[in-house]
Scaffold this active site. Structure first.
Site, PDB file in Angstrom:
ATOM      1  N   GLY A   1       0.830  -1.207   0.000  1.00  0.00           N
ATOM      2  CA  GLY A   1       0.000   0.000   0.000  1.00  0.00           C
ATOM      3  C   GLY A   1       0.854   1.241   0.000  1.00  0.00           C
ATOM      4  CG  ASN A   2      -0.335   4.599  -1.571  1.00  0.00           C
ATOM      5  OD1 ASN A   2      -1.043   5.420  -0.996  1.00  0.00           O
ATOM      6  ND2 ASN A   2      -0.752   3.927  -2.640  1.00  0.00           N
ATOM      7  NE  ARG A   3       4.058   8.228   4.921  1.00  0.00           N
ATOM      8  CZ  ARG A   3       5.006   9.123   5.176  1.00  0.00           C
ATOM      9  NH1 ARG A   3       6.204   8.951   4.681  1.00  0.00           N
ATOM     10  NH2 ARG A   3       4.740  10.173   5.923  1.00  0.00           N
ATOM     11  CB  SER A   4      -2.762   8.055  -0.364  1.00  0.00           C
ATOM     12  OG  SER A   4      -3.905   8.839  -0.570  1.00  0.00           O
TER      13      SER A   4
END
Ligand code: CTP
Length: 247
Positions: free
Chosen positions: A48-51
Site C-alpha cells: 500500500g502507500n501513505r495516501s
C-alpha cells in the site's frame, strides 16, 4: 430517519452554500478518486502507500458545495467521513479502482484522479497467510497495474469521453523545485491529461497532513504556483482551474 451525522452534514452543506461559494459546477457531473489502493499479498497483508485520502475528499466535498453531482471513488483512507450529498463508491485494489472509474466517468464532465494508485501488484496472492517458517525470505514477483489515468486519455483519443476534462495528480520527490517541476512536466506530457496537480511529497509533506502546496500545470503550458495552505484551499484552486476546461 437518517443518522444524526448525515443530517448534520447536510445542514452544514446548506449553511456553507449560503456563504460566498460560487455555484459554477451546477448541472455538472464530477468523478473524483481518492486515497490509496491496496494490493493483496495474502489474506492479511498488502502492498500500500501513505495516501490519507484527505485531498481527494476535500475536492469532492467542495465540488458538491459548488453545485456538482459528485461520485467519489475511495480507496483506503484514514477513515474519513463521507462528504454530504456525495455518492461514495469504496474500492480496494488498483484493478477495482479502474473498473469503478471507467464506469462512472462515462458522460462525466470531469474526472479528477487524486487517488494514489499502486503501480505494481504481487503476481501471486497466497490463499492462506504466508508463514515465516517456510525458509529464507524470498522475493515478491510484481506485475504492473493498469494506468487508469492514461487509460482515460487513451479512451478520449479513441473518440470517447470527448466532453470530459481529465485531471491528474503527481506526487514527486525532489530537493529542488526545479527537479519536481521537471518530473511533473514530463509526467503531464506522458499522461496527456488536461491539468496536472503537482505536489512535492516527503516527510511531513502532502501525505497524511492537512496542508498541501505545489503547482497546477495545464496542457496549454500554463503554470500556477499553489501557496502552502489547507487541502480545502488547494481544492478550490483546482476547481477554479477546472472551470475553463469544462466543455
Ligand atoms: N495513476 C493511475 N494509475 C496508476 C498509477 C497512477 O491512474 N496505475 C494516476 C494517479 O491517480 C495520478 C497520476 O496517475 O493522478 C500520477 O500518479 P503518480 O503516482 O504521481 O505517477 P505514476 O504514473 O505512478 O509515475 P511515477 O511512479 O513514475 O512517478
Amino acid at each position: 430517519l437518517p443518522e444524526p451525522e448525515e443530517i448534520f452534514g447536510l445542514a452544514r452543506l446548506l449553511l456553507e452554500r449560503a456563504d460566498a461559494l460560487p455555484r459554477d459546477l451546477e448541472g455538472r457531473r464530477v468523478v473524483v478518486s481518492a486515497g490509496g489502493t491496496r494490493e493483496a499479498l495474502d489474506p492479511v497483508r498488502f502492498l500500500g502507500n501513505r495516501s490519507s485520502g484527505k485531498q481527494g475528499y476535500a475536492i469532492a466535498r467542495l465540488a458538491a458545495q459548488r453545485g456538482a453531482q459528485v461520485t467519489l471513488i475511495a480507496g483506503n483512507t484514514i477513515g474519513l467521513e463521507a462528504p454530504a450529498a456525495v455518492e461514495v463508491v469504496h474500492v480496494t485494489s488498483a484493478e477495482q479502482l479502474k473498473v469503478a472509474v471507467d464506469k462512472h466517468s462515462l458522460g462525466a464532465d470531469a474526472v479528477i484522479m487524486a487517488a494514489a494508485v499502486a503501480d505494481f501488484r504481487p503476481v501471486n496472492v497466497a490463499a492462506s497467510k504466508i508463514k515465516k517458517g517456510a525458509g529464507e525470505p524470498n522475493s515478491i514477483e510484481l506485475a504492473k497495474t493498469p494506468d487508469i489515468l492514461a487509460g482515460l486519455v487513451q479512451s478520449r483519443r479513441d473518440g470517447h469521453l470527448l466532453d470530459t476534462a481529465i485531471v491528474g495528480f503527481a506526487a514527486e520527490t525532489g530537493d529542488e523545485h526545479a527537479d519536481v517541476l521537471t518530473h511533473a512536466r514530463a509526467k503531464l506530457a506522458r499522461k496527456g491529461c488536461d491539468l496536472l496537480v503537482v505536489n512535492a511529497v516527503g516527510e511531513g509533506k502532502a501525505f497524511e497532513v492537512d496542508t498541501n502546496d505545489g503547482w497546477l500545470l495545464g496542457a496549454d503550458g500554463t503554470e500556477i504556483a499553489l501557496d502552502h495552505g489547507s487541502k480545502a484551499l488547494l481544492a478550490s484552486r483546482v476547481l477554479d482551474a477546472l472551470g475553463p476546461l469544462l466543455r
